[in-house]
Design an enzyme around this catalytic site. Structure first.
Site, short mmCIF file in Angstrom:
data_model
loop_
_atom_site.label_atom_id
_atom_site.label_comp_id
_atom_site.label_asym_id
_atom_site.label_seq_id
_atom_site.Cartn_x
_atom_site.Cartn_y
_atom_site.Cartn_z
N HIS A 16 0.85 -1.20 0.00
CA HIS A 16 0.00 0.00 0.00
C HIS A 16 0.89 1.25 0.00
O HIS A 16 0.58 2.23 -0.66
CB HIS A 16 -0.89 0.04 1.25
CG HIS A 16 -1.99 -0.97 1.25
ND1 HIS A 16 -3.31 -0.62 1.25
CD2 HIS A 16 -1.96 -2.33 1.23
CE1 HIS A 16 -4.06 -1.71 1.24
NE2 HIS A 16 -3.26 -2.77 1.24
N GLU A 362 5.34 -4.43 -11.67
CA GLU A 362 6.79 -4.21 -11.78
C GLU A 362 7.38 -5.09 -12.89
O GLU A 362 8.22 -4.65 -13.68
CB GLU A 362 7.47 -4.49 -10.43
CG GLU A 362 7.20 -3.38 -9.42
CD GLU A 362 7.39 -3.78 -7.96
OE1 GLU A 362 6.98 -3.01 -7.08
OE2 GLU A 362 7.94 -4.87 -7.69
N1 UDP Z 1 9.54 -6.46 -2.66
C1 UDP Z 1 10.83 -6.02 -2.62
N2 UDP Z 1 11.81 -6.93 -2.35
C2 UDP Z 1 11.57 -8.23 -2.13
C3 UDP Z 1 10.23 -8.68 -2.21
C4 UDP Z 1 9.24 -7.76 -2.47
O1 UDP Z 1 11.13 -4.84 -2.83
O2 UDP Z 1 12.53 -8.98 -1.88
C5 UDP Z 1 8.49 -5.47 -2.95
C6 UDP Z 1 8.02 -5.58 -4.37
O3 UDP Z 1 8.86 -4.84 -5.23
C7 UDP Z 1 6.61 -5.06 -4.29
C8 UDP Z 1 6.18 -5.38 -2.86
O4 UDP Z 1 7.36 -5.70 -2.14
O5 UDP Z 1 6.58 -3.66 -4.53
C9 UDP Z 1 5.26 -6.57 -2.79
O6 UDP Z 1 3.99 -6.17 -3.18
P1 UDP Z 1 2.99 -7.16 -3.90
O7 UDP Z 1 1.74 -6.39 -4.16
O8 UDP Z 1 3.62 -7.78 -5.08
O9 UDP Z 1 2.76 -8.34 -2.89
P2 UDP Z 1 2.35 -8.45 -1.33
O10 UDP Z 1 3.59 -8.21 -0.56
O11 UDP Z 1 1.29 -7.43 -1.07
O12 UDP Z 1 1.87 -9.85 -1.21
#
Ligand code: UDP
Length: 461
Positions: A16, A362
């Site tokens: 978020h 992404e």
């Molecule tokens: N992310 C990151 N590094 C990691 C794993 C995830 O920066 O090693 C970030 C990713 O780039 C994304 C967010 O965490 O922006 C995950 O959001 P997403 O909506 O894909 O999944 P959620 O975490 O809500 O299940």
């Protein structure tokens, strides 16, 4: 007339906060002032984001610092508590800004938080939801709450007889968000979504800002006449198509070692498999073992993000993979990485993803084809979009126990990494969508235009 003064409220999770910060960045670019608010504990993790004369950070406690850490079975209680504390904080902020003669022009909040609409309403301030998932998903929920329950949850919605909702792609049972499955333990989350939809229906002109872009969901954005979905995405941190001279809020929430980038630098183009399941989800031990088997059998280099299941200390044996030594000869395992930086690295050839919406966007923005490995919630719908609608990936199939076996993973990986017509087709589609995403996100692109039109409306109403 004074410049607008906006309040942006983000639910305290990375998926978020990232889009909410990027929306803030776009609002600042219009000359407005913005107050960004989230919980104190989430704000603490956002090091590197600086306040300025037009940007203020205001935080509130959700109790985490005082030791009330949510466990999964108290999630519902934790959400209620967050709602109460957040509403109270919002009231104080609104009153303080009003006392200074700087009332808020509009409140933007990440879904789902219908209680915030109530607070805004009390003070007669316009408010709007920033929906951080695809338009398709919002519309499935909308249809569901408007008499389509049976169509959506019908058990016979198999591949040969999918449900066809107006304006949406055909949906089978496995494409529907898991909150809607009868008996889902997270059904209370749908109750919140339903309240949010109710709030919208009471609005004179129901509108939702969506983190998607016109070219990605052109049909879906227009599917429901009485609802205006405004595409203001892709809202993503520090990415390739962004104007590099504008560094305000262009940072990343990631702080830590970047050894993996040096390792990626040594690999040939499009040769590495990147594996990550987002910021919330973790795989079960048997599933991790199968994932390891699948990766090993491809013989290809990989970068795998394995997060700890929780901060509670785990048994060593829980964490240890049986073939760890072999894995580390072939690839690299990290606890977290700067994902956008990884996905935009030329060595990355494929992304094994849980299909969280930020991860999906992404990957689209970086033109990387995906092995869609959804676990729950919206991820099931996102996987369908990846495989069937945009054709930029392949979706895994689980066995009878729901485990995706190593052989299945290898099959999907080879479909993408192994060359051939289907692989080339997916890479071509990914390249085209990358171009559209960059076009939408650039200064003056469709995201800016749509947001500007929305802001003009707010100013004139
Ligand atoms: N992310 C990151 N590094 C990691 C794993 C995830 O920066 O090693 C970030 C990713 O780039 C994304 C967010 O965490 O922006 C995950 O959001 P997403 O909506 O894909 O999944 P959620 O975490 O809500 O299940």
């Amino acid at each position: 007339m004074a410049n607008p003064n906006f309040l942006v409220v983000a639910f305290p999770s990375q998926s978020h906060i990232n889009p909410a910060l990027q929306l803030t960045r776009r609002l600042l670019r219009t000359g407005a002032s913005v107050t960004f608010t989230t919980t104190t504990s989430a704000h603490r993790r956002m090091r590197g984001f600086q306040a300025s004369d037009r940007l203020t950070f205001a935080t509130y406690s959700d109790g985490v610092e005082e030791g009330s850490k949510p466990s999964s079975n108290s999630l519902e209680h934790h959400m209620d508590e967050t709602a109460r504390r957040c509403s109270e904080a919002l009231r104080q902020l609104i009153e303080a800004s009003r006392d200074k003669g700087q009332s808020f022009t509009c409140i933007f909040y990440t879904a789902v938080a219908p209680w915030l609409a109530d607070v805004a309403h009390c003070y007669d301030i316009p408010s709007v939801v920033l929906w951080i998932q695809p338009a398709t998903l919002f519309e499935i929920y909308y249809y569901y709450s408007n008499g389509y329950v049976d169509n959506i949850t019908n058990e016979s919605n198999g591949p040969s007889s999918p449900t066809q909702l107006p304006g949406l792609p055909p949906l089978t049972g496995r494409d529907v968000p898991s909150f809607l499955s009868p008996g889902s333990p997270f059904g209370f989350l749908y109750t919140l979504i339903e309240k949010q939809i109710q709030v919208l229906k009471e609005d004179r002109r129901p509108r939702v800002l969506v983190n998607t872009f016109d070219a990605l969901e052109s049909e879906q954005l227009k599917a429901i006449d009485e609802l205006e979905l405004v595409a203001v995405g892709p809202l993503l941190p520090s990415f390739v198509g962004q104007d590099s001279s504008d560094t305000s809020l262009g940072g990343d929430l990631f702080q830590g070692s970047r050894d993996y980038i040096e390792w990626l630098d040594t690999k040939p183009e499009a040769s590495v498999i990147y594996v990550s399941f987002g910021s919330i989800s973790t795989l079960s031990k048997p599933q991790k073992e199968e994932m390891a088997r699948g990766l090993l059998s491809t013989g290809r280099p990989f970068l795998w993000v394995i997060r700890k299941a929780g901060e509670e200390k785990q048994e060593e044996s829980e964490d240890q993979l049986s073939c760890e030594e072999e894995l580390l000869k072939q690839g690299m395992i990290v606890p977290w990485c700067s994902q956008v930086e990884v996905l935009s690295h030329p060595s990355i050839g494929c992304f094994v993803t849980h299909c969280g919406w930020n991860s999906t966007l992404e990957s689209l923005l970086c033109g990387v084809p995906m092995v869609a490995f959804p676990l729950w919630a919206d991820q099931l719908t996102n996987a369908m979009l990846i495989e069937d609608v945009w054709r930029v990936g392949v979706r895994v199939k689980g066995n009878e126990q729901g485990v995706v076996e190593g052989g299945e993973l290898e099959r999907c990986l080879e479909l993408i990494m192994g060359g051939g017509e289907r692989s080339e087709g997916m890479r071509g589609n990914a390249r085209n969508l990358k171009d559209s995403a960059i076009e939408a996100a650039k200064e003056g692109g469709s995201a800016d235009k749509n947001l500007k039109a929305f802001l003009e409306e707010i100013a004139s109403s």
